[in-house]
Design an enzyme around this catalytic site. Structure first.
Site, PDB file in Angstrom:
ATOM      1  N   GLN A  85      -5.311  42.577  33.558  1.00  0.00           N
ATOM      2  CA  GLN A  85      -4.824  42.475  34.944  1.00  0.00           C
ATOM      3  C   GLN A  85      -5.986  42.496  35.947  1.00  0.00           C
ATOM      4  O   GLN A  85      -5.853  43.025  37.054  1.00  0.00           O
ATOM      5  CB  GLN A  85      -3.839  43.611  35.239  1.00  0.00           C
ATOM      6  CG  GLN A  85      -2.475  43.421  34.621  1.00  0.00           C
ATOM      7  CD  GLN A  85      -1.697  42.261  35.270  1.00  0.00           C
ATOM      8  OE1 GLN A  85      -1.956  41.858  36.401  1.00  0.00           O
ATOM      9  NE2 GLN A  85      -0.747  41.715  34.529  1.00  0.00           N
ATOM     10  N   SER A  86      -7.098  41.890  35.568  1.00  0.00           N
ATOM     11  CA  SER A  86      -8.273  41.901  36.444  1.00  0.00           C
ATOM     12  C   SER A  86      -8.043  41.106  37.732  1.00  0.00           C
ATOM     13  O   SER A  86      -7.696  39.925  37.692  1.00  0.00           O
ATOM     14  CB  SER A  86      -9.460  41.308  35.680  1.00  0.00           C
ATOM     15  OG  SER A  86     -10.504  40.992  36.565  1.00  0.00           O
TER      16      SER A  86
END
Ligand code: PLP
Length: 344
Positions: A85-86
């Site tokens: 989920q960068s």
């Protein structure tokens, strides 16, 4: 007026990804809710979540310098790394799309979360929409090494590839936040006062380090910044931040030697680890949403704001202080944390 920091920064190529300074607004309802009005403490928000490309966020400031260098070198492909989920990966994908550069993301399952929303929604969904090619690795895999291997494969096919490390947090990337320190000082002149403390989350340290270097160059001192670590424990985070701030100063041609005491990193909000929700984070996300109608993310700003709220409640600030909380973006992450945000 051109400052020595502006002059030093002008030596570096920069892609224009922001549309001027991000706004600073007073958080009046939070001030009331937290009892700050009667204590004479001001709380302000710098809206680094309010940017036009890719949903916005702190990574765009770093990417201005990474992409500036890439465009100057004729790079046609960017590879970067991060957790599933960068936000950095999502914004790199968006920026590459806007500049017509190919983008590949090497994402690692670094957070112990397996819900379908975590794997497929939020930033992951947006990475796909922005057209990035994704490679997903299991926890513990060396994403940067994999990115370098992939870069070599593409170079052999004639592509010009740049690999950007985690969070864009190199000294070059941190120049974006050194520049932000200059922006804040100009906004202070318009407001008519200087902030006592500037608050940020600390992941890969580039945001804190860049601001610290910028404030140091401007004669305000690196200690103007305080961060809450969300990725590593306090000692590791502080050591990395100090080193990166020092490297950023060196890149700017500033010979100041920072002391460890000038780097304020608070480790109280990490909880069980990176990306693992805490009760204080959930309360902080709700507090911001319900008092100001604004969104902060569960992994970075949510934990940092929880730390600031705790400090404000514990009386760590005094009458006359004005605190600036930098909203660093990351709101797509909210959609990957539905369970934690609705059940906690
Ligand atoms: C929304 C958000 N805020 C804060 C940070 C932390 O910034 P840094 O990695 O420069 O410490 C990140 C990093 O990924 C982020 O995505």
């Amino acid at each position: 007026m051109q400052t020595p920091l502006d002059t030093a920064l002008s030596a570096f190529p920069k892609a224009d990804l922001l549309q001027g300074p991000t706004p600073i607004q007073r958080a009046s309802r939070l001030e009331q809710h937290l009892g700050l009005v009667e204590r004479g403490i001001g709380l302000y928000l710098k809206r680094d979540d309010y940017m036009l490309i890719g949903g916005g966020g702190n990574k765009l400031r770093k990417l201005e310098f990474h992409l500036g260098a890439a465009l100057a070198q004729g790079i046609d492909t960017i590879i970067t790394v991060g957790g599933i989920q960068s936000n950095h990966a999502r914004l790199t994908a968006a920026v590459c799309a806007s500049l017509g550069i190919a983008c590949e993301l090497v994402l690692t399952r670094s957070v112990p979360k397996t819900e379908i929303e975590y794997e497929l929604n939020g930033n992951v969904l947006l990475d796909q929409l922005f057209g990035a090619e994704m490679h997903v690795l299991d926890k513990g895999a060396d994403a940067l090494a994999m990115a370098e291997v992939r870069a070599e494969q593409l170079r052999k096919k004639g592509r010009k590839v740049l690999v950007i490390p985690t969070g864009g947090s190199t000294a070059a990337g941190s120049l974006g936040y050194a520049r932000c320190a200059g922006e804040i000082v100009r906004q202070e002149a318009l407001l008519g006062f200087a902030f006592t403390q500037v608050i940020v989350p600390n992941g890969s340290a580039g945001t804190h380090a860049g601001l610290a270097a910028g404030f140091e160059c401007l004669g305000r001192g690196a200690e103007t910044v305080k961060s809450y670590s969300v990725l590593s424990d306090q000692p590791a985070s502080a050591t990395r931040t100090l080193q990166l701030a020092q490297d950023t100063l060196a890149l700017l041609g500033n010979k100041a030697e920072l002391s460890a005491g000038a780097i304020h990193v608070d480790g109280s909000q990490l909880g069980e680890g990176y990306g693992v929700p805490t009760q204080a984070m959930v309360e902080a996300v709700r507090l911001m949403a319900r008092c100001e109608g604004l969104l902060i993310d569960p992994v970075y700003s949510g934990k940092a704001f929880a730390g600031l709220v705790a400090d404000l409640r514990q009386g760590r600030y005094r009458r006359g202080d004005n605190v600036l909380f930098i909203m660093t973006g990351g709101t797509p992450g909210l959609f990957a944390y539905r369970e934690a945000l609705t059940t906690a």
